[in-house]
Design a protein around this motif. Structure first.
Motif, PDB file in Angstrom:
ATOM      1  N   LEU A  16       8.798  21.685   4.378  1.00 57.15           N
ATOM      2  CA  LEU A  16       7.455  21.901   3.843  1.00 57.15           C
ATOM      3  C   LEU A  16       6.832  20.585   3.379  1.00 57.15           C
ATOM      4  O   LEU A  16       5.661  20.312   3.646  1.00 57.15           O
ATOM      5  CB  LEU A  16       7.512  22.895   2.682  1.00 57.15           C
ATOM      6  N   VAL A  17       7.621  19.769   2.684  1.00 56.00           N
ATOM      7  CA  VAL A  17       7.106  18.506   2.167  1.00 56.00           C
ATOM      8  C   VAL A  17       6.720  17.569   3.311  1.00 56.00           C
ATOM      9  O   VAL A  17       5.647  16.958   3.298  1.00 56.00           O
ATOM     10  CB  VAL A  17       8.149  17.836   1.261  1.00 56.00           C
ATOM     11  N   ASP A  24       5.992  18.373   6.398  1.00 53.50           N
ATOM     12  CA  ASP A  24       4.843  18.916   7.120  1.00 53.50           C
ATOM     13  C   ASP A  24       3.551  18.573   6.390  1.00 53.50           C
ATOM     14  O   ASP A  24       2.545  18.200   7.016  1.00 53.50           O
ATOM     15  CB  ASP A  24       4.988  20.432   7.261  1.00 53.50           C
ATOM     16  N   ARG A  25       3.586  18.662   5.055  1.00 54.78           N
ATOM     17  CA  ARG A  25       2.408  18.285   4.268  1.00 54.78           C
ATOM     18  C   ARG A  25       2.131  16.793   4.405  1.00 54.78           C
ATOM     19  O   ARG A  25       0.970  16.373   4.507  1.00 54.78           O
ATOM     20  CB  ARG A  25       2.646  18.656   2.797  1.00 54.78           C
ATOM     21  N   ALA A  26       3.179  15.977   4.433  1.00 53.42           N
ATOM     22  CA  ALA A  26       3.001  14.539   4.603  1.00 53.42           C
ATOM     23  C   ALA A  26       2.349  14.230   5.946  1.00 53.42           C
ATOM     24  O   ALA A  26       1.470  13.363   6.039  1.00 53.42           O
ATOM     25  CB  ALA A  26       4.350  13.832   4.488  1.00 53.42           C
ATOM     26  N   SER A  27       2.762  14.934   6.995  1.00 52.78           N
ATOM     27  CA  SER A  27       2.152  14.721   8.312  1.00 52.78           C
ATOM     28  C   SER A  27       0.671  15.079   8.281  1.00 52.78           C
ATOM     29  O   SER A  27      -0.158  14.391   8.890  1.00 52.78           O
ATOM     30  CB  SER A  27       2.878  15.555   9.368  1.00 52.78           C
ATOM     31  N   GLY A  28       0.342  16.144   7.567  1.00 49.01           N
ATOM     32  CA  GLY A  28      -1.063  16.530   7.454  1.00 49.01           C
ATOM     33  C   GLY A  28      -1.889  15.453   6.767  1.00 49.01           C
ATOM     34  O   GLY A  28      -3.017  15.148   7.188  1.00 49.01           O
ATOM     35  N   LEU A  29      -1.331  14.862   5.700  1.00 50.56           N
ATOM     36  CA  LEU A  29      -2.041  13.788   5.007  1.00 50.56           C
ATOM     37  C   LEU A  29      -2.213  12.571   5.906  1.00 50.56           C
ATOM     38  O   LEU A  29      -3.270  11.940   5.927  1.00 50.56           O
ATOM     39  CB  LEU A  29      -1.276  13.403   3.742  1.00 50.56           C
ATOM     40  N   HIS A  84       8.597   9.413   8.495  1.00 49.73           N
ATOM     41  CA  HIS A  84       8.636   9.771   7.079  1.00 49.73           C
ATOM     42  C   HIS A  84      10.059   9.558   6.558  1.00 49.73           C
ATOM     43  O   HIS A  84      11.038   9.831   7.266  1.00 49.73           O
ATOM     44  CB  HIS A  84       8.291  11.247   6.855  1.00 49.73           C
TER      45      HIS A  84
END
Length: 222
Positions: A78-79, A81-86, A131
Motif C-alpha cells: 500500500l505504501v 503504491d501510494r509512493a508511485s502515485g506521488l 523505491h
C-alpha cells in the motif's frame, strides 16, 4: 554515460542516500522541483528533494519520514503504491505507461523498481526508478526514498540504468516496530469476526450514550 561524482544526503537517523551525478550535471532550482505534500500524515516530513539535469537526462530524488506507530507487516504494498502515485503526479510528465516491478525484501528494508513512458510537452520520455522503504532511528520511523530518472524515449536506457544502479542507501536500517493497538485490533477483528461485531455493538451503544448525555438540554419555557 557514467556518473563522475556523487552526493551523500542525510535522509533519516543513521541513513543517507548516495546520489550519483551524471557528467555535466546542472542543479535543478528548488522552485522548479515539484512540491511533495505529506501534511495529511501526522508527523511526516520531506527530508530530501533534489534534482539535476544533464544532456537531456533528468535525475530526481525525494525522501520522507513518518512515525510508524500504526505499522504492520503487509502494508508495504500500500505504501509503495501510494509512493508511485506521488511520483507519477510530481514528474510533470503525461504518463502513458507505468509498470511497477515486484517488491523485494532485502537486508532490513524493501525495494521496488518501476518504469514507464510518457510525454513532457512534445518530447517522448522514458521513466525508470526505484523505491526504498525501511525503518530508522530509535523511534523506528518509516523512511521512504524514491529515485527517478528520465531520458529521451529513443535512448537505450543505459544512462538511467547506470545512475539508478549507483544510487544507494548508506547506513543501517532498524527492525520494524511492533504493531500498535489499532493494528492489533484490526487483526483481531479479522481473526474473530463474531466477537468483533459484538464489541463494535457495545462501542456503538456507548457512543450513543455519551452523545445523549452531552446533547443540549431544552430550556424551560417562561
Amino acid at each position: 554515460m557514467s556518473s563522475t561524482a556523487s552526493e551523500l544526503h542525510g535522509v533519516a537517523p543513521g541513513l543517507g542516500l548516495r546520489l550519483p551525478l551524471p557528467a555535466g550535471a546542472r542543479e535543478t532550482p528548488p522552485e522548479a522541483l515539484p512540491a511533495i505534500d505529506v501534511s495529511a500524515i501526522a508527523g511526516a516530513r520531506v527530508t530530501l528533494r533534489r534534482g539535476v539535469d544533464a544532456d537531456g537526462l533528468s535525475l530526481r530524488a525525494v525522501c520522507a519520514t513518518a512515525p510508524s506507530r500504526q505499522w504492520a507487516t503487509g502494508l508495504e504494498e500500500l505504501v509503495l503504491d501510494r509512493a508511485s502515485g506521488l511520483v507519477r503526479g510530481a514528474l510533470g510528465v503525461a504518463i502513458e505507461r507505468w509498470e511497477a516491478g515486484p517488491i523485494r525484501a532485502l537486508s532490513g528494508h524493501v525495494e521496488q523498481p518501476f518504469e514507464g513512458a510518457g510525454r513532457a510537452g512534445e518530447r517522448a520520455v522514458a521513466v525508470r526508478g526505484r523505491h526504498v522503504l525501511g525503518f530508522a532511528g530509535s523511534e523506528r520511523d518509516a523512511a521512504l526514498c524514491s529515485v527517478v530518472c528520465l531520458e529521451p524515449a529513443e535512448g537505450t536506457g543505459e544512462r538511467c540504468g547506470a545512475l539508478l544502479g549507483a544510487a544507494e542507501i548508506e547506513g543501517a536500517f532498524v527492525a520494524p516496530p511492533e504493531p500498535g493497538l489499532l493494528v492489533r485490533a484490526i487483526f483481531a477483528a479479522a481473526e474473530h469476526p463474531a466477537a468483533a461485531t459484538a464489541a463494535l455493538g457495545v462501542l456503538a451503544a456507548a457512543g450513543v450514550t455519551v452523545l445523549l448525555a452531552r446533547r443540549p438540554r431544552p430550556r424551560p419555557l417562561g
